[in-house]
Design a protein around this motif. Structure first.
Motif, PDB file in Angstrom:
ATOM      1  N   LEU A  21       0.871  -1.373   0.209  1.00  0.00           N
ATOM      2  CA  LEU A  21      -0.047  -0.228   0.497  1.00  0.00           C
ATOM      3  C   LEU A  21       0.645   1.047   0.318  1.00  0.00           C
ATOM      4  O   LEU A  21       0.441   2.342  -0.766  1.00  0.00           O
ATOM      5  CB  LEU A  21      -0.805  -0.151   1.418  1.00  0.00           C
ATOM      6  N   PHE A  22       1.799   1.416   0.590  1.00  0.00           N
ATOM      7  CA  PHE A  22       2.505   2.220   1.361  1.00  0.00           C
ATOM      8  C   PHE A  22       3.482   2.083  -0.401  1.00  0.00           C
ATOM      9  O   PHE A  22       3.303   3.725  -1.296  1.00  0.00           O
ATOM     10  CB  PHE A  22       4.018   2.174   1.882  1.00  0.00           C
ATOM     11  N   LEU A  23       3.941   1.803  -1.701  1.00  0.00           N
ATOM     12  CA  LEU A  23       4.169   2.200  -3.118  1.00  0.00           C
ATOM     13  C   LEU A  23       3.356   2.006  -3.355  1.00  0.00           C
ATOM     14  O   LEU A  23       3.192   3.368  -4.802  1.00  0.00           O
ATOM     15  CB  LEU A  23       4.874   0.799  -3.158  1.00  0.00           C
ATOM     16  N   ASP A  24       2.146   1.571  -3.542  1.00  0.00           N
ATOM     17  CA  ASP A  24       0.503   2.255  -4.470  1.00  0.00           C
ATOM     18  C   ASP A  24       1.237   3.672  -4.074  1.00  0.00           C
ATOM     19  O   ASP A  24       0.512   4.398  -4.727  1.00  0.00           O
ATOM     20  CB  ASP A  24       0.048   1.975  -4.026  1.00  0.00           C
ATOM     21  N   LYS A  25       0.306   4.273  -2.737  1.00  0.00           N
ATOM     22  CA  LYS A  25       0.231   5.680  -2.471  1.00  0.00           C
ATOM     23  C   LYS A  25       1.474   6.608  -3.122  1.00  0.00           C
ATOM     24  O   LYS A  25       1.260   7.613  -3.482  1.00  0.00           O
ATOM     25  CB  LYS A  25       0.886   5.491  -0.981  1.00  0.00           C
ATOM     26  N   ARG A  26       2.732   5.605  -3.058  1.00  0.00           N
ATOM     27  CA  ARG A  26       3.922   6.719  -3.456  1.00  0.00           C
ATOM     28  C   ARG A  26       4.315   7.148  -4.849  1.00  0.00           C
ATOM     29  O   ARG A  26       4.233   8.161  -5.423  1.00  0.00           O
ATOM     30  CB  ARG A  26       5.494   5.908  -2.745  1.00  0.00           C
ATOM     31  N   LEU A  27       4.049   6.112  -5.163  1.00  0.00           N
ATOM     32  CA  LEU A  27       3.631   6.401  -6.972  1.00  0.00           C
ATOM     33  C   LEU A  27       2.989   7.374  -7.417  1.00  0.00           C
ATOM     34  O   LEU A  27       3.293   7.328  -8.023  1.00  0.00           O
ATOM     35  CB  LEU A  27       3.231   4.915  -7.470  1.00  0.00           C
ATOM     36  N   GLU A  28       1.348   7.033  -6.656  1.00  0.00           N
ATOM     37  CA  GLU A  28       0.162   7.572  -7.078  1.00  0.00           C
ATOM     38  C   GLU A  28       1.029   9.471  -6.735  1.00  0.00           C
ATOM     39  O   GLU A  28       0.661  10.073  -7.973  1.00  0.00           O
ATOM     40  CB  GLU A  28      -0.945   7.345  -6.266  1.00  0.00           C
ATOM     41  N   VAL A  29       1.196   9.612  -6.114  1.00  0.00           N
ATOM     42  CA  VAL A  29       2.139  10.867  -5.701  1.00  0.00           C
ATOM     43  C   VAL A  29       3.251  11.629  -6.470  1.00  0.00           C
ATOM     44  O   VAL A  29       3.111  12.571  -6.833  1.00  0.00           O
ATOM     45  CB  VAL A  29       2.174  11.286  -4.461  1.00  0.00           C
ATOM     46  N   TYR A  30       3.661  10.253  -7.076  1.00  0.00           N
ATOM     47  CA  TYR A  30       5.270  10.468  -7.041  1.00  0.00           C
ATOM     48  C   TYR A  30       4.393  11.102  -9.455  1.00  0.00           C
ATOM     49  O   TYR A  30       5.328  12.484  -9.670  1.00  0.00           O
ATOM     50  CB  TYR A  30       6.044   8.884  -7.847  1.00  0.00           C
ATOM     51  N   LYS A  31       3.326  10.393  -9.841  1.00  0.00           N
ATOM     52  CA  LYS A  31       2.934  10.547 -11.236  1.00  0.00           C
ATOM     53  C   LYS A  31       2.056  11.527 -10.582  1.00  0.00           C
ATOM     54  O   LYS A  31       2.460  12.852 -12.462  1.00  0.00           O
ATOM     55  CB  LYS A  31       1.727   9.881 -11.787  1.00  0.00           C
ATOM     56  N   TYR A  32       1.134  12.305 -10.336  1.00  0.00           N
ATOM     57  CA  TYR A  32       0.768  13.281  -9.486  1.00  0.00           C
ATOM     58  C   TYR A  32       1.994  14.611 -10.143  1.00  0.00           C
ATOM     59  O   TYR A  32       1.948  15.005 -10.832  1.00  0.00           O
ATOM     60  CB  TYR A  32      -0.295  13.068  -8.538  1.00  0.00           C
ATOM     61  N   ASN A  33       2.861  14.070  -9.161  1.00  0.00           N
ATOM     62  CA  ASN A  33       3.928  15.077  -9.020  1.00  0.00           C
ATOM     63  C   ASN A  33       4.777  16.036 -10.423  1.00  0.00           C
ATOM     64  O   ASN A  33       4.651  17.065 -10.951  1.00  0.00           O
ATOM     65  CB  ASN A  33       4.330  15.312  -7.875  1.00  0.00           C
ATOM     66  N   LYS A  34       4.639  14.544 -10.913  1.00  0.00           N
ATOM     67  CA  LYS A  34       5.830  14.444 -12.564  1.00  0.00           C
ATOM     68  C   LYS A  34       5.041  15.363 -13.295  1.00  0.00           C
ATOM     69  O   LYS A  34       5.155  16.298 -14.504  1.00  0.00           O
ATOM     70  CB  LYS A  34       5.475  13.302 -13.206  1.00  0.00           C
TER      71      LYS A  34
END
Length: 571
Positions: free
Chosen positions: A78-91
């Motif tokens: 879950l941690f990795l999914d959440k971090r990936l979500e914010v990474y894509k958004y920030n990008k």
């Protein structure tokens, strides 16, 4: 027809993925490094997950897909999914900002930044009850697109005394001292911790995050630059970060910290001198003691600079005054903190002003702290101790009562639902008028008490204090001997005090409400006699409009009806 030589036909071309999952790998390396440094119990699990994803040859698209590998528990996925979500958004936000030329010139391009500095990518911080800084991901609309906002490109500004704030302020201080020197992680944490209410070492409950987790967002936003020098990572402010840090520093001037909030109404101003009626001194070998010829009670005067501020710790808070006790060990981390272990009849901590020449001369400062771990708070509410303790704290003569509530692990086995405990703390703060301060650990509680001791020492060092062996009155203080004697549990209670304790056992009755009721009806018999003259409707609303506390609020119809039903049918 062309022929192929044996040599060329036997040669095979292979393609090897060296890092098929670079983002997940870098994030796990970061987590594992922190867990290893902190000697966390999660370190073995993270090590297993790191090893398995390093050996896995295929790309993984989501954190959920990592569940097929060893070491990947549900929370980690879950941690990795959440971090990936914010990474894509920030990008996507950074790409949009670039197109509008809103990225500072000294900020790396989005592509190289995201690929080469993946450790700086921002994780999604799951909002906790006490998390002062929240990272919000845009909600999806029905069509699946993100809701756009006119503020989406607004410059990021961390909350006061959050991890991000503390990092920027610490780097600003370093920049002003030496603009050319960057700080290592250890150096930066040491300088930033005093500016943050969050811990840079201990993760928030049920998360992997510390105050240091804010660093990645600061880098992503172009506020902090991260450099490697001889394999050592160091940090410094960018031009944009320097401007923001200066702005934060200016805006925070005069804003009270959690510690300051305790002192908002308690400390005597420097212009005010604690005074008593003039008493003719009688020489008795101690210039700080005068004899009151009218009351035959010793009047104590402690001149500025003749006393020490000492924190008193209830012996019941420890399992013996030895270095192996956790509480004693924590206080020993502050060698400059003057403290003693005594038997306190009320509260767990208080402070005295002790004469340096005659240590038996002691005046109690108007502060008392009741420490409650979450599980103890739950049990004390269930067995009735909570209301009794609040009553005794209210009656002890010290006007500043502080409830120091300490989290207990994940707060799962604390005797009552966490919502009930939160409501109890809110009632304690609002209805009883006590200060409430929440910490995450014993070490943080001790640090808070050490900060208070330092603050009290500063506030009182230029004061002249006066008091005697009697109840404090206005700015007059009481001696520790009187405080200890008058606070004993075995002290006989008056009828009114017994009535108050009885009222406090009823749901919805706070200390202030009980005091308001007993101010009009000093005993159960007087209230019962009054009920006998009322019909049911009048009796149920008899107490509803009584005012209580500094807020001057009404007791209310619910409590009034409860008391009528109890006393009209029970007695």
């Amino acid at each position: 027809m062309c022929s192929t030589s044996p040599e060329s036909s036997s040669k095979r071309i292979t393609y090897k993925r060296t890092r098929p999952n670079p983002l997940f790998l870098e994030w796990l390396e970061e987590l594992h490094e922190e867990a290893k440094t902190k000697k966390s119990k999660l370190e073995p699990m993270l090590k297993e997950a790191l090893d398995s994803i390093t050996k896995y040859p295929l790309p993984l698209q989501t954190g959920a897909e990592c569940a097929i590998l060893k070491g990947f528990e549900k929370k980690l996925c879950l941690f990795l999914d959440k971090r990936l979500e914010v990474y894509k958004y920030n990008k996507s936000v950074n790409a949009g900002s670039q197109s509008k030329n809103e990225i500072p010139s000294n900020m790396p391009s989005t592509s190289s930044y995201d690929e080469q500095n993946v450790r700086s990518l921002e994780p999604l911080v799951v909002v906790e009850k006490y998390n002062p800084e929240q990272i919000i991901v845009p909600k999806k609309t029905a069509s699946g697109s993100s809701k756009s906002s006119n503020k989406s490109n607004k410059i990021y500004k961390p909350s006061f005394r959050s991890g991000g704030y503390a990092i920027l302020i610490a780097l600003l201080e370093q920049f002003r001292n030496d603009p050319n020197k960057f700080l290592s992680k250890e150096q930066l944490i040491e300088k930033a911790q005093p500016h943050s209410e969050e811990s840079f070492i201990r993760p928030k409950p049920d998360t992997f995050y510390t105050a240091w987790s804010n660093m990645s967002r600061l880098i992503t936003k172009g506020l902090v630059q991260k450099i490697r020098n001889n394999k050592k990572v160091k940090y410094g402010l960018t031009e944009l970060g320097t401007l923001l840090a200066v702005e934060l520093k200016e805006e925070s001037t005069g804003i009270p910290t959690a510690n300051d909030a305790i002192f908002n109404n308690g400390i005597v101003s420097t212009e005010t001198e604690i005074s008593l009626p003039q008493i003719a001194p009688i020489t008795n070998g101690n210039n700080n003691i005068h004899e009151d010829i009218h009351t035959d009670r010793k009047q104590i005067e402690l001149k500025a600079g003749t006393f020490d501020i000492i924190l008193l710790i209830d012996k019941n808070e420890t399992s013996g005054v030895n270095k192996t006790d956790p509480t004693v060990a924590q206080f020993n981390k502050y060698p400059e903190l003057k403290h003693e272990y005594r038997s306190l009849k009320v509260g767990d901590f208080t402070w005295i002003a002790q004469d340096r020449q005659n240590k038996s001369v002691e005046l109690v400062l108007p502060y008392v702290v009741e420490r409650k771990r979450m599980d103890d708070l739950g049990h004390s509410i269930k067995d009735g101790r909570f209301h009794e303790q609040k009553f005794r704290l209210r009656k002890c003569g010290l006007k500043n009562v502080i409830y120091l509530v300490e989290n207990f692990g994940k707060n799962q086995h604390v005797g009552l639902p966490i919502q009930s405990l939160m409501q109890a703390m809110a009632n304690t703060r609002i209805h009883d008028g006590f200060k409430v301060h929440v910490t995450n650990s014993l070490s943080n509680s001790v640090r808070f008490l050490a900060m208070m001791s330092k603050r009290l020492t500063i506030e009182y060092k230029d004061k002249k204090l006066k008091g005697c062996n009697e109840e404090p009155n206005g700015e007059k203080l009481m001696t520790f001997k009187y405080f200890s004697t008058s606070s004993k549990k075995s002290k006989p209670l008056t009828v009114t005090e017994t009535f108050i304790k009885l009222l406090l056992q009823l749901k919805g009755v706070s200390v202030d409400k009980a005091l308001a009721i007993t101010a009009v009806y000093s005993s159960p018999s007087t209230l019962i006699e009054r009920y006998k003259t009322c019909d049911q409707k009048e009796g149920e609303f008899l107490l509803a409009n009584l005012k209580y506390g500094e807020s001057n609020r009404s007791v209310g119809p619910v409590v009034s009806k409860t008391l009528y039903q109890f006393f009209s049918k029970t007695f």
